[in-house]
Enzyme design. Structure first.
Site, short mmCIF file in Angstrom:
data_model
loop_
_atom_site.label_atom_id
_atom_site.label_comp_id
_atom_site.label_asym_id
_atom_site.label_seq_id
_atom_site.Cartn_x
_atom_site.Cartn_y
_atom_site.Cartn_z
N ARG A 100 47.02 41.98 48.62
CA ARG A 100 47.99 41.33 47.73
C ARG A 100 49.22 40.79 48.45
O ARG A 100 49.80 39.79 48.03
CB ARG A 100 48.39 42.26 46.58
N TYR A 105 49.73 36.85 47.97
CA TYR A 105 50.88 36.29 47.28
C TYR A 105 52.18 37.04 47.52
O TYR A 105 53.04 37.13 46.64
CB TYR A 105 50.63 36.06 45.78
N PRO A 164 45.05 44.21 28.51
CA PRO A 164 45.78 44.50 29.74
C PRO A 164 44.90 45.05 30.84
O PRO A 164 43.93 45.76 30.58
CB PRO A 164 46.79 45.57 29.29
N GLY A 165 45.24 44.73 32.07
CA GLY A 165 44.58 45.32 33.22
C GLY A 165 45.62 46.07 34.04
O GLY A 165 45.68 47.29 34.06
N CYS A 167 42.15 41.82 62.36
CA CYS A 167 42.50 40.79 63.33
C CYS A 167 42.99 39.55 62.60
O CYS A 167 42.26 38.56 62.44
CB CYS A 167 41.31 40.47 64.20
N GLU A 168 44.23 39.64 62.14
CA GLU A 168 44.80 38.60 61.30
C GLU A 168 46.29 38.92 61.19
O GLU A 168 46.64 40.00 60.70
CB GLU A 168 44.09 38.67 59.93
C1 LIG Z 1 43.57 38.78 34.43
C2 LIG Z 1 43.44 38.65 32.99
C3 LIG Z 1 43.87 39.69 32.15
C4 LIG Z 1 44.56 40.93 32.67
O1 LIG Z 1 45.79 40.60 33.19
P1 LIG Z 1 46.82 41.74 33.65
O2 LIG Z 1 47.96 40.99 34.22
O3 LIG Z 1 46.12 42.56 34.68
O4 LIG Z 1 47.17 42.53 32.45
C5 LIG Z 1 43.66 39.55 30.81
N1 LIG Z 1 43.06 38.44 30.30
C6 LIG Z 1 42.65 37.43 31.07
C7 LIG Z 1 42.00 36.27 30.45
C8 LIG Z 1 42.82 37.49 32.43
O5 LIG Z 1 42.43 36.47 33.19
#
Ligand SMILES: *Cc1c(COP(=O)(O)O)cnc(C)c1O
Length: 430
Positions: free
Chosen positions: A329, A333, A290-291, A360-361
Site C-alpha cells: 500500500r 499509493y 464496508p471492507g 529488489c525494488e
Molecule cells: C472496495 C469496495 C467496497 C469496500 O470499500 P471499503 O473502503 O473497504 O469499505 C465496497 N463496495 C465497492 C463497490 C467497492 O468497490
C-alpha cells in the site's frame, strides 16, 4: 503505534493481541505474520448494527470481501450473519468453499467474465450488481441459455468522489465503474433492464470512494440516488434496495481524526433518510458494504528486523523480512502506517528510522521516518492497521512465500492461512 482493540502491553513489555503475546506467536508461526484481533472485528460489525438498530430501519450489512478474503474470514462474516460482497469468481469460490450461504452473497465487478457470470447464476447468489451495458447483454445471454432469471442491482456513478478528507461533487464522472448519472446513462440502463423479462431490478447501488472521513459526500450522493430511485420506482415495483457502498475511513495514524464508527454510520443513515423524505418516498432497505472499516484496524503485521543501513546525514534504514509482497500500500499509493518494536514496547521510541522491505525494488518501503525504540536485528516490528488490502493484495514478487495469518481471540490463536513454502511458490510451474 497506538494500541487498539484488545492490544495491550504485557508485564514483559511485549505487545499482546487477543490475549496472545506476539513474540510467542512469532515463535510458533514465524514472521512475517498477520494477526487478526477477532473481538475487534466483531465489535466493528456490532457498531454498524447498533447504528441501524438505533433508527430501526431495514438493512443488510455486507462485508466487502476484497478487503481480506479467506475461508475463515467468510466463516466469521457468516457467524455474524453478514452478507457478502464478492468481486470475482475467486472470491465467490472462497465464500462457497467456506459454506457461506449463496442467498446472502452478491457479485460486483466492472468486467465480470462470462464464466464468472455463469458461476454466479449457477451458484444461486442473491443478486448481481450490473456495471455496464455489455454486462446486461452478456448476463441475458447466459440466462437465456439456462432458461432462468436473475435479480439485479444497477451500479450508478452519482458524480461524487469522496476520497479521504475531501469530496468532489462534479467532474468525477470519469470512473471505470457503473452507469453515469449526469449523462442519463443510469436512467437508460433502468429502461433497458426493465424490458428484459429475465432480469428483476431490485435495487440501485453507489460507492463513492474509500477511506472517507466526512459524511457530506454520502449525503449529496444519496440525494441524487433518491431522485433516480423515485423516477425508477414509477415503473418498477420490485425496486426495494438502496446500496450505499462501503468506504468509511479508519484511523491509520494519530493524524486521522474520525468520529466513532457507530456515529459515522448513523450519519450515513440520516443522510439517506433525509434524501428519501425529500422525494416523498419511504426509506428503501439499505445495504452497506464496508471492507476496510471492518478489518483494517484489527490486523497487525509482525516482522523480524534484519539488516540496518545508515546513510550519513541522510537517513537510517532498517529492513524487515517482508515488504511490498505482504503490504504494497505504501508503494501503490503512499499509505502511512504506525509501528512499534513489539518485543520492547516500554522502551522510549527515540530513533527516526525508515522501514524497508526485502524486495529488489527501491519503492519497497513500509514506513518512512518512523519513530522507533532503537531497532536491533532480531527485534520484532509490529505495524498496525494492516488488516485491509494487505494480504488480499499480497504477491510472490522475488518468489517470496506469502505470510501466515492467525486469528486471535480470548487467549487463543488459530492459524487460518498457513505460510507458503518454497514448494508452494513452484506449485503452478509445469
Ligand atoms: C472496495 C469496495 C467496497 C469496500 O470499500 P471499503 O473502503 O473497504 O469499505 C465496497 N463496495 C465497492 C463497490 C467497492 O468497490
Amino acid at each position: 503505534m497506538e494500541l487498539n482493540g484488545t492490544s495491550r502491553v504485557n508485564q514483559k513489555g511485549v505487545l499482546e493481541i487477543g490475549g496472545c503475546a506476539v513474540d510467542d506467536l512469532a515463535k510458533t508461526y514465524g514472521t512475517p505474520l498477520i494477526i487478526y484481533d477477532v473481538a475487534q472485528i466483531r465489535e466493528r460489525i456490532q457498531a454498524y448494527r447498533n447504528a441501524f438498530q438505533f433508527f430501526q430501519v431495514p438493512y443488510a450489512l455486507a462485508y466487502a470481501s476484497k478487503a481480506f478474503s479467506c475461508k475463515a474470514m467468510c466463516r466469521l462474516a457468516d457467524d455474524e450473519a453478514m452478507w457478502l460482497d464478492v468481486v470475482s469468481g475467486g472470491e465467490l469460490y472462497t465464500a462457497l468453499a467456506a459454506n457461506f450461504p449463496a442467498g446472502r452473497i452478491y457479485m460486483h465487478g466492472n468486467n465480470k467474465t462470462s464464466d464468472e457470470l455463469e458461476y454466479a447464476v449457477s451458484s444461486g447468489i442473491h443478486h448481481i450488481v450490473i456495471d455496464n451495458f455489455d454486462e446486461i447483454n452478456r448476463l441475458v445471454e447466459i440466462l437465456d441459455k439456462h432458461n432462468t432469471a436473475m435479480q439485479i442491482v444497477l451500479r450508478v456513478t452519482p458524480g461524487v468522489d469522496a476520497h479521504t478528507h475531501e469530496f468532489i461533487t462534479t467532474g468525477t464522472q470519469d470512473s471505470k465503474f457503473g452507469f453515469d448519472l449526469f449523462s442519463g446513462q443510469a436512467d437508460q440502463a433502468v429502461n433497458v433492464v426493465l424490458r428484459q423479462p429475465r432480469l428483476t431490478l431490485i435495487g440501485l447501488h453507489m460507492h463513492i470512494g474509500s477511506q472517507i472521513f466526512e459524511a457530506e459526500g454520502f449525503h449529496v450522493a444519496s440525494e441524487r440516488m433518491a431522485e433516480l430511485f423515485s423516477r425508477t420506482k414509477v415503473n418498477c415495483d420490485t425496486l426495494e434496495w438502496f446500496n450505499m457502498g462501503g468506504g468509511l475511513g479508519i484511523r491509520y495514524t494519530k493524524e486521522d481524526h474520525l468520529p466513532p464508527l457507530e456515529e459515522a454510520v448513523k450519519g450515513l443513515i440520516e443522510g439517506a433518510k433525509r434524501a428519501f423524505e425529500r422525494v416523498g418516498l419511504a426509506l428503501p432497505k439499505l445495504i452497506v458494504e464496508p471492507g476496510r472499516s471492518i478489518v483494517a484496524e484489527a490486523g497487525t503485521t509482525i516482522y523480524r528486523v534484519g539488516s540496518r543501513k545508515s546513510v550519513p546525514n541522510v537517513r537510517d534504514y532498517i529492513a524487515i523480512d517482508g515488504g511490498m509482497t505482504d503490504n504494497p500500500r505504501l508503494a501503490l499509493y503512499g499509505a502511512v502506517y504506525e509501528a512499534s518494536i513489539a518485543n520492547r514496547m516500554l522502551d522510549e521510541p527515540t530513533m527516526t528510522v525508515s522501514v524497508a522491505g526485502k524486495c529488489c525494488e527501491s519503492g519497497d518501503m513500509i514506513l518512512w521516518d518512523a519513530l522507533l525504540a532503537q531497532p536491533q536485528p532480531g527485534d520484532l516490528l509490529a505495524v498496525s492497521c494492516t488488516g485491509a488490502y494487505n494480504y488480499s493484495m499480497a504477491s510472490n514478487y522475488n518468489r517470496l512465500p506469502r505470510p501466515a495469518v492467525v486469528f486471535v481471540e480470548r487467549g487463543e490463536a488459530r492459524l487460518v492461512i498457513r505460510r507458503e513454502t518454497y514448494a508452494d511458490v513452484c506449485t503452478l510451474d509445469l
